[in-house]
Scaffold this motif. Sequence first.
Motif, PDB file in Angstrom:
ATOM      1  N   SER A  37       9.372  -1.019   2.137  1.00 45.77           N
ATOM      2  CA  SER A  37      10.621  -0.612   1.487  1.00 45.77           C
ATOM      3  C   SER A  37      10.665   0.890   1.232  1.00 45.77           C
ATOM      4  O   SER A  37      11.701   1.540   1.402  1.00 45.77           O
ATOM      5  N   ARG A  38       9.548   1.457   0.820  1.00 40.66           N
ATOM      6  CA  ARG A  38       9.507   2.907   0.602  1.00 40.66           C
ATOM      7  C   ARG A  38       9.668   3.669   1.905  1.00 40.66           C
ATOM      8  O   ARG A  38      10.365   4.682   1.969  1.00 40.66           O
ATOM      9  N   ARG A  39       9.017   3.185   2.952  1.00 41.31           N
ATOM     10  CA  ARG A  39       9.171   3.815   4.264  1.00 41.31           C
ATOM     11  C   ARG A  39      10.617   3.713   4.741  1.00 41.31           C
ATOM     12  O   ARG A  39      11.184   4.662   5.305  1.00 41.31           O
ATOM     13  N   SER A  91       0.794  -1.106   0.000  1.00 37.74           N
ATOM     14  CA  SER A  91       0.000   0.000   0.000  1.00 37.74           C
ATOM     15  C   SER A  91       0.888   1.238   0.000  1.00 37.74           C
ATOM     16  O   SER A  91       1.870   1.293   0.688  1.00 37.74           O
ATOM     17  N   PRO A  92       0.618   2.111  -0.863  1.00 37.31           N
ATOM     18  CA  PRO A  92       1.445   3.290  -1.103  1.00 37.31           C
ATOM     19  C   PRO A  92       1.679   4.083   0.162  1.00 37.31           C
ATOM     20  O   PRO A  92       0.872   4.138   1.045  1.00 37.31           O
ATOM     21  N   ASP A  93       2.833   4.723   0.183  1.00 44.62           N
ATOM     22  CA  ASP A  93       3.151   5.542   1.354  1.00 44.62           C
ATOM     23  C   ASP A  93       2.348   6.829   1.331  1.00 44.62           C
ATOM     24  O   ASP A  93       2.001   7.351   0.282  1.00 44.62           O
ATOM     25  N   ARG A  94       2.095   7.251   2.525  1.00 41.21           N
ATOM     26  CA  ARG A  94       1.352   8.493   2.617  1.00 41.21           C
ATOM     27  C   ARG A  94       2.310   9.676   2.645  1.00 41.21           C
ATOM     28  O   ARG A  94       3.313   9.626   3.314  1.00 41.21           O
ATOM     29  N   ARG A  95       1.991  10.611   1.928  1.00 38.60           N
ATOM     30  CA  ARG A  95       2.892  11.755   1.913  1.00 38.60           C
ATOM     31  C   ARG A  95       2.215  12.948   2.572  1.00 38.60           C
ATOM     32  O   ARG A  95       1.038  13.204   2.295  1.00 38.60           O
ATOM     33  N   TRP A  96       2.954  13.703   3.350  1.00 36.70           N
ATOM     34  CA  TRP A  96       2.469  14.902   4.001  1.00 36.70           C
ATOM     35  C   TRP A  96       2.947  16.112   3.217  1.00 36.70           C
ATOM     36  O   TRP A  96       4.063  16.114   2.747  1.00 36.70           O
ATOM     37  N   PHE A  97       2.082  17.069   3.112  1.00 38.94           N
ATOM     38  CA  PHE A  97       2.573  18.279   2.496  1.00 38.94           C
ATOM     39  C   PHE A  97       1.825  19.476   3.061  1.00 38.94           C
ATOM     40  O   PHE A  97       0.742  19.323   3.616  1.00 38.94           O
ATOM     41  N   THR A  98       2.369  20.631   2.910  1.00 36.94           N
ATOM     42  CA  THR A  98       1.751  21.859   3.397  1.00 36.94           C
ATOM     43  C   THR A  98       1.491  22.808   2.249  1.00 36.94           C
ATOM     44  O   THR A  98       2.187  22.773   1.238  1.00 36.94           O
ATOM     45  N   GLN A 101      -5.787  -1.199   0.512  1.00 35.44           N
ATOM     46  CA  GLN A 101      -4.872  -2.307   0.553  1.00 35.44           C
ATOM     47  C   GLN A 101      -5.391  -2.695  -0.678  1.00 35.44           C
ATOM     48  O   GLN A 101      -5.660  -1.993  -1.235  1.00 35.44           O
ATOM     49  N   SER A 108      -1.366  -3.009   9.147  1.00 33.28           N
ATOM     50  CA  SER A 108      -1.453  -1.723   9.838  1.00 33.28           C
ATOM     51  C   SER A 108      -0.352  -0.772   9.367  1.00 33.28           C
ATOM     52  O   SER A 108       0.836  -1.077   9.499  1.00 33.28           O
ATOM     53  N   PRO A 109      -0.694   0.394   8.819  1.00 32.60           N
ATOM     54  CA  PRO A 109       0.323   1.362   8.392  1.00 32.60           C
ATOM     55  C   PRO A 109       1.243   1.789   9.532  1.00 32.60           C
ATOM     56  O   PRO A 109       2.446   1.980   9.327  1.00 32.60           O
ATOM     57  N   GLU A 110       0.658   1.924  10.713  1.00 34.80           N
ATOM     58  CA  GLU A 110       1.469   2.331  11.857  1.00 34.80           C
ATOM     59  C   GLU A 110       2.514   1.276  12.188  1.00 34.80           C
ATOM     60  O   GLU A 110       3.677   1.596  12.471  1.00 34.80           O
TER      61      GLU A 110
END
Length: 312
Positions: A145-147, A17-24, A48, A291-293
């Motif tokens: 792997s991305r995380r 499942s793709p990583d979540r990205r934060w942005f402002t 998922q 779980s993403p966490e």
Amino acid sequence: MRYDESPPSPESSSSVSPDRRWFTRRSGLAVGAAVLAPTLMAGWVLVQLTTGAGADDARPPRIVMPAAATSPTPASSPSAAAPGAKGPLAGKTVVIDPGHNTGNFKHTSEIDRKVDIGTNLKECDTTGTTTNSGYMEAEFSLDVSRRLRTVLEAKGLKVVLTHEAGTARPWGPCIDERARIGNEAAADAVVSVHADGVSSGNRGYHVILPAKVKGGAADTAKIVGPSRDLGERIGSNFARTTGSAPANYLGSGTGLVVRDDLGGLNLSTRPKVFIECGNMRDAKDAALLTSPEWRQKAAQGIADGIVGFLGG
């Protein structure tokens, strides 16, 4: 377990499942208002298949009992080391190998092709396993792997992923290519990320270490020692960070397994290990793996082991 090769039945392992990205962002209204009234501030925004196939080999994988060892000492998705990185991690490269590919299920003829792993021939790749609800090992391994890449890059390391799936890589890479990517990158450490797929009740993580193998293009003599060091560090940090216990179905409670039948290890000339983060077929482990966490904790634990191995 499903790694670049086959799982060892209830005693085997398969070896994201793709990583979540934060942005402002700052809205145009707020920016305009800021010119007229400096006390105004902008806010921020948060943004998922079925059962997995079995081994890449018709016969059960050989598990070699660990022996004491002394530690001596073009790829997809490369990243540049952080600018101005200094200290023991400066100039070092880590290759992360996300196990399998989400597209492998649609390319079975391609991944069934045999490749030379030095000691014998094995399938190019396998589909990997899934949870009972269909969450793929390949999704899990890519996400972790991305995380992991993000954490390592923040430490100033150059990170290369063997693939990122999608249209650029609809299946594979084959197990020999995965090894070659790490070799050609002159990686200081290579880690292949997986999850197991054995029967319910079998729980926990294990790290797969290369056995001493020589045959054809395979010669692991120089990497057995440092790979054990890398694997031990990853295992202990993974356990501490995730709270997971070593596998209760192989490894005699050590969380370490030595194997001589995996092409990704046999063909590597760089220190390399596989980590099976848990059993996707066990409900309790599956709850963690989905779980993403928890996946973020898994990435952190693996990263801490790699950094410790590299002297950081």
